[in-house]
Every structure is written in C-alpha cells, then in structure tokens.
Design a protein around this motif. Structure first.
Motif, PDB file in Angstrom:
ATOM      1  N   LYS A  69       0.633  -1.033  -0.032  1.00 22.35           N
ATOM      2  CA  LYS A  69      -0.229   0.081  -0.012  1.00 22.35           C
ATOM      3  C   LYS A  69       1.027   1.336   0.076  1.00 22.35           C
ATOM      4  O   LYS A  69       0.429   2.304  -0.511  1.00 22.35           O
ATOM      5  N   GLY A  98       3.601   1.291  -1.209  1.00 25.24           N
ATOM      6  CA  GLY A  98       4.605   1.402  -2.609  1.00 25.24           C
ATOM      7  C   GLY A  98       5.949   0.976  -2.196  1.00 25.24           C
ATOM      8  O   GLY A  98       6.916   1.264  -3.078  1.00 25.24           O
ATOM      9  N   PHE A 125      -4.149  -0.474  -5.586  1.00 28.93           N
ATOM     10  CA  PHE A 125      -3.571   0.873  -5.251  1.00 28.93           C
ATOM     11  C   PHE A 125      -2.515   1.278  -6.669  1.00 28.93           C
ATOM     12  O   PHE A 125      -2.860   0.780  -7.592  1.00 28.93           O
ATOM     13  N   THR A 126      -2.139   2.464  -6.362  1.00 29.20           N
ATOM     14  CA  THR A 126      -1.269   2.950  -7.369  1.00 29.20           C
ATOM     15  C   THR A 126       0.135   3.401  -6.628  1.00 29.20           C
ATOM     16  O   THR A 126       0.107   4.103  -6.033  1.00 29.20           O
ATOM     17  N   PRO A 127       1.240   2.914  -7.399  1.00 26.11           N
ATOM     18  CA  PRO A 127       1.254   2.203  -8.586  1.00 26.11           C
ATOM     19  C   PRO A 127       1.137   0.666  -8.244  1.00 26.11           C
ATOM     20  O   PRO A 127       1.031   0.316  -7.245  1.00 26.11           O
ATOM     21  N   HIS A 128       1.190  -0.015  -9.140  1.00 20.22           N
ATOM     22  CA  HIS A 128       0.967  -1.642  -9.069  1.00 20.22           C
ATOM     23  C   HIS A 128       2.280  -2.590  -8.920  1.00 20.22           C
ATOM     24  O   HIS A 128       3.406  -1.759  -9.638  1.00 20.22           O
ATOM     25  N   SER A 185      -1.787  -5.336  -5.267  1.00 23.02           N
ATOM     26  CA  SER A 185      -1.233  -4.104  -5.657  1.00 23.02           C
ATOM     27  C   SER A 185      -2.147  -3.669  -6.746  1.00 23.02           C
ATOM     28  O   SER A 185      -2.006  -2.093  -6.787  1.00 23.02           O
ATOM     29  N   LEU A 186      -3.147  -4.284  -7.256  1.00 20.24           N
ATOM     30  CA  LEU A 186      -4.049  -3.666  -8.186  1.00 20.24           C
ATOM     31  C   LEU A 186      -5.061  -2.739  -7.584  1.00 20.24           C
ATOM     32  O   LEU A 186      -5.701  -1.888  -8.111  1.00 20.24           O
TER      33      LEU A 186
END
Length: 352
Positions: A81, A83, A298-301, A295-296
């Motif tokens: 989350k 990153g 959130f951003t980035p993946h 991870s999809l």
C-alpha cells in the motif's frame, strides 16, 4: 518452568505493547519485542504440535505454515500500500531462502544430533522439489524476458498478473492433491497412528483457540519488531535488501523456526519438512501472487520481477534444499550444509 511459561508469555507481550504504544527508545523496543517473540513463537509451536496430534502431521504442518505466513502477508500488504515494492520482494526472497536453508537446516541439525538419520516420505520430497522448481521458473522467466528487452515494460504487469494467477492455480491443485486425492501416498508411516502413546497438551478445541491466539500475538509482535529496524539500518549502514531479505525474514519466520526444530527433536522430521518447505512453497506460489493482485487496488502496481541477486539466492536455496531432501532422509551434516549456504548468502547480501 512450565508453570511460569504463560505468565512470562503474557507479561512480555504486554511489556512489548507498552514499549511500542508509549513510544519508548527504539533499541529498548527492539530488545523487549525480541524477547516477547521468543515466548510467542514457542507458544505457537506448542499449539501447532497439539493440533497436529489430532489432525495429523501434514495438516498440522500446513496450519503452522499458513498461520506463520499470515503475519508476513499482513505486513507485506501494508508495505505494498505504501509502494515499498523492493522491500516486499526482498522480504519474500528472505522468507523463501530462510525457510529452505535456516529453518530446514536448523531442524535437520537439531534432530540429527539426537537421531542418526531421520526419514520422511520420499514421494513428498519429490513433489516438493518439483513445486519449488516451478516457483523458480515462474520468477525467472519474466525477469529474463524484460531484461533482454524481448518484452515491453508496459506488458510486464500483464505478464505478472497472468503468472500470479497460474501460480495460485498450481498451489490450489497441490492442496487438493496432497490433502484429498493423494493424501495417503504422502503420509509418513507414523501418521497412520498419530497417538503413539502420547497425549496432546490440550483438548482439540483449546488447541485450535491457542493456535489462533498465538498467531495473533506473533503478528502484533512481529509488526512492532519490524517497526524498530529502521534505526538499526541507519546505525549499522545496512542495505534495504539485506534488512528485507534477512532481518525482516528471520523475525517473520520465528514461529516456523521454533515449531520445526521442536518437531525434529521429537523425530517428526516429516512434519518439520512440511513446515519449512511448505512455508516456502506457500510464499512462492500463493503469498507473492496474492500481493500482485492486491497491488492492483493501489497505485502504482507491483510486478513479479525480482532482481538478479534475489533470483540467484532463491535458485541456490532451492537447488541445495532439493539435493539434501530428495532421498527422503536427513542427517546433522546435511543440516549443517544448509546453514553454511545460508551464511554465504547472508554475507553476500550484506556486502551488496
């Protein structure tokens, strides 16, 4: 000592909670949490052993690996989350090589010093080796194609998602194969009559409750302990790769270390193998793929592309662990070899 165990367990857990939420000095937090996790890991190991008495060694080992990795998965989701993908991948790498080399090595060494040779199911050893190689292939292929520029960067995420799905399917198939359709083929001889004149520490219901409680305690203490590691990273000039692959992984796998060694000392090497190798398989075939899908949200993946150093470490661990366990027996010397390889990798990661 047995009478004092539970008071010490809850006292160290409470003290660790106070140190964390009262924001004590980071070094003090680390010391208190390190002591607390020793007791919590011992509690988890004892609970797993009691559950295995009723459910059988294979299911007991699977439960230990699953509950042991739950804490790691939760921590990894928070890192995703934020990153912090490199730290996540390093910790996954550390978990895989830690279980295959440190946990399995310590179990084989401890059990081998007490028993001349410890045998386990030969078919299980072969299946574990094949699945570990699948994990290496799945991680190796996308890294090679991307780095050789045969795959566009924008397609790396799509490839990662597809491979993650394939690995989850493979793991689900393994559970059906090992727990249902070919369960008897993979059992150790002693599993057919699990009592052996022994009595479980607790009743079935209490064992399950204690297993859940121990897992929750390990999850909290692990998170508190990991939260203090940044201070040590700065103080000793350690790299993020080394911290993720070794320090975080060792802390996260404390429960597996304790349970596997305890079972090996009781000449239940099959259950110890199920914990050590089973946990590595679960990380490679389930936890890592699940994190890609998480991870999809959130951003980035996060992709499934590991560094060359990480891939080399995983491949080396799989190769030596497969070589040691493929004959269905272990000795103290084979355990020593696994630990020596772990030390070599640790030194190499330290100097990266």
């Amino acid at each position: 000592m047995k009478k004092l165990f539970f008071p010490l367990l809850f006292a160290t857990f409470a003290l660790s909670a106070v140190a964390h939420y009262a924001d004590w000095n980071a070094i003090a937090q680390f010391v208190v949490a390190a002591v607390a996790i020793v007791f919590a890991a011992g509690f988890l190991g004892k609970s797993t052993e009691s559950v295995a008495h009723y459910a059988g060694q294979r299911l007991g080992g699977f439960l230990n690996a699953t509950f042991g990795n739950a804490a790691e998965l939760i921590i990894a989701i928070f890192l995703v989350k934020e990153g912090l993908f490199e730290m996540v991948k390093a910790s996954l790498t550390g978990s895989i090589i830690g279980n295959l080399l440190l946990v399995l090595g310590a179990s084989a060494l401890a059990g081998g010093l007490k028993y001349k040779e410890q045998k386990f199911n030969l078919h299980l050893a072969g299946q574990n080796g094949t699945l570990m190689l699948l994990g290496v292939i799945a991680l190796f292929i996308p890294a090679v194609f991307v780095k050789s520029e045969h795959l566009a960067n924008q397609n790396s995420l799509a490839l990662s998602v597809i491979i993650a799905g394939v690995l989850i399917v493979a793991y689900a198939g393994w559970l059906v194969y090992s727990m249902i359709t070919h369960k008897q083929l993979l059992e150790d001889h002693e599993e057919t009559s699990p009592d052996h004149g022994e009595t479980a520490a607790w009743s079935k219901g209490r064992s399950i409750v204690y297993l859940v409680l121990a897992t929750v305690m390990v999850a909290f203490i692990s998170e508190w302990l990991v939260g203090t590691l940044e201070v040590f990273t700065r103080a000793f000039g350690l790299s993020e790769l080394f911290v993720g692959a070794f320090i975080v992984a060792i802390v996260g796998n404390a429960a597996e270390h304790s349970a596997a060694v305890m079972l090996a000392l009781k000449n239940k090497m099959g259950a110890a193998i199920e914990i050590a190798v089973g946990s590595s398989l679960q990380i490679a075939l389930f936890v890592a793929p699940v994190l890609v899908f998480v991870s999809l949200l959130f951003t980035p993946h996060m992709d499934i592309l590991f560094t060359t150093v990480e891939l080399a470490a995983i491949a080396v661990a799989v190769f030596i662990a497969t070589s040691v366990s493929r004959d269905g027996a272990t000795t103290w010397y084979e355990g020593t070899l696994l630990l020596l390889v772990y030390i070599i990798l640790g030194v190499a990661f330290y100097f990266v």
